[in-house]
Motif scaffolding. Structure first.
Motif, PDB file in Angstrom:
ATOM      1  N   LEU A  20       0.804  -1.234   0.000  1.00 35.97           N
ATOM      2  CA  LEU A  20       0.000   0.000   0.000  1.00 35.97           C
ATOM      3  C   LEU A  20       0.833   1.280   0.000  1.00 35.97           C
ATOM      4  O   LEU A  20       0.530   2.200  -0.768  1.00 35.97           O
ATOM      5  CB  LEU A  20      -1.021  -0.026   1.137  1.00 35.97           C
ATOM      6  N   PRO A  21       1.875   1.393   0.805  1.00 35.06           N
ATOM      7  CA  PRO A  21       2.696   2.611   0.708  1.00 35.06           C
ATOM      8  C   PRO A  21       3.281   2.801  -0.691  1.00 35.06           C
ATOM      9  O   PRO A  21       3.336   3.923  -1.205  1.00 35.06           O
ATOM     10  CB  PRO A  21       3.796   2.404   1.746  1.00 35.06           C
ATOM     11  N   TYR A  24       0.499   4.078  -3.018  1.00 38.11           N
ATOM     12  CA  TYR A  24       0.234   5.503  -2.801  1.00 38.11           C
ATOM     13  C   TYR A  24       1.321   6.370  -3.417  1.00 38.11           C
ATOM     14  O   TYR A  24       1.034   7.400  -4.027  1.00 38.11           O
ATOM     15  CB  TYR A  24       0.103   5.810  -1.299  1.00 38.11           C
ATOM     16  N   GLN A  25       2.555   5.950  -3.286  1.00 36.87           N
ATOM     17  CA  GLN A  25       3.667   6.700  -3.865  1.00 36.87           C
ATOM     18  C   GLN A  25       3.573   6.717  -5.394  1.00 36.87           C
ATOM     19  O   GLN A  25       3.759   7.757  -6.024  1.00 36.87           O
ATOM     20  CB  GLN A  25       4.995   6.102  -3.420  1.00 36.87           C
ATOM     21  N   GLU A  28       0.692   8.975  -6.488  1.00 34.40           N
ATOM     22  CA  GLU A  28       1.057  10.387  -6.318  1.00 34.40           C
ATOM     23  C   GLU A  28       1.954  10.837  -7.462  1.00 34.40           C
ATOM     24  O   GLU A  28       1.768  11.915  -8.029  1.00 34.40           O
ATOM     25  CB  GLU A  28       1.757  10.583  -4.981  1.00 34.40           C
ATOM     26  N   SER A  44      -7.756   8.916  -8.333  1.00 34.08           N
ATOM     27  CA  SER A  44      -7.426   7.512  -8.147  1.00 34.08           C
ATOM     28  C   SER A  44      -8.127   6.969  -6.917  1.00 34.08           C
ATOM     29  O   SER A  44      -8.525   7.716  -6.021  1.00 34.08           O
ATOM     30  CB  SER A  44      -5.919   7.321  -8.014  1.00 34.08           C
ATOM     31  N   GLU A  45      -8.268   5.652  -6.910  1.00 36.66           N
ATOM     32  CA  GLU A  45      -8.863   4.980  -5.770  1.00 36.66           C
ATOM     33  C   GLU A  45      -8.261   3.591  -5.657  1.00 36.66           C
ATOM     34  O   GLU A  45      -7.836   3.002  -6.640  1.00 36.66           O
ATOM     35  CB  GLU A  45     -10.384   4.881  -5.914  1.00 36.66           C
ATOM     36  N   PHE A  65      -4.690   3.033   6.457  1.00 38.01           N
ATOM     37  CA  PHE A  65      -4.989   3.499   5.096  1.00 38.01           C
ATOM     38  C   PHE A  65      -6.485   3.767   4.951  1.00 38.01           C
ATOM     39  O   PHE A  65      -7.186   3.063   4.225  1.00 38.01           O
ATOM     40  CB  PHE A  65      -4.510   2.471   4.060  1.00 38.01           C
ATOM     41  N   ASP A  67      -8.213   5.766   3.351  1.00 40.48           N
ATOM     42  CA  ASP A  67      -8.736   6.097   2.031  1.00 40.48           C
ATOM     43  C   ASP A  67      -9.041   4.869   1.188  1.00 40.48           C
ATOM     44  O   ASP A  67      -9.729   4.975   0.172  1.00 40.48           O
ATOM     45  CB  ASP A  67      -7.747   6.985   1.259  1.00 40.48           C
ATOM     46  N   VAL A  68      -8.532   3.711   1.600  1.00 41.50           N
ATOM     47  CA  VAL A  68      -8.802   2.474   0.855  1.00 41.50           C
ATOM     48  C   VAL A  68     -10.261   2.095   1.078  1.00 41.50           C
ATOM     49  O   VAL A  68     -10.760   2.071   2.202  1.00 41.50           O
ATOM     50  CB  VAL A  68      -7.870   1.330   1.314  1.00 41.50           C
TER      51      VAL A  68
END
Length: 70
Positions: A20-21, A24-25, A28, A44-45, A65, A67-68
């Motif tokens: 997950l990190p 996200y990176q 971004e 994005s999702e 997380f 936002d997931v």
């Protein structure tokens, strides 16, 4: 542009802690690149389908997380 990432999980908490990190990176970076090139923003999702994990996957993702979409 809309980017949707769908993850299917069963007792994959440790994998998600690493994945997950990174996702996200990458998202971004994608959004920044698109904005720089086209002057547009991206959306994005990340969606997670959990198959009754017993390793507290859902609780971990909800806490770290939020936002997931689960």
């Amino acid at each position: 542009m809309i980017v949707s990432i769908l993850l299917v999980s069963h007792n994959n908490r440790k994998d998600l802690e690493l994945l997950l990190p990174s996702l996200y990176q990458a998202l971004e970076h994608l959004e920044q690149s698109r904005e720089d090139i086209a002057g547009k923003t991206s959306s994005s999702e990340i969606l997670l389908v959990d198959n009754c994990s017993s390793d507290l996957t859902v609780e971990f993702v909800e806490r770290h997380f939020p936002d997931v979409i689960i």
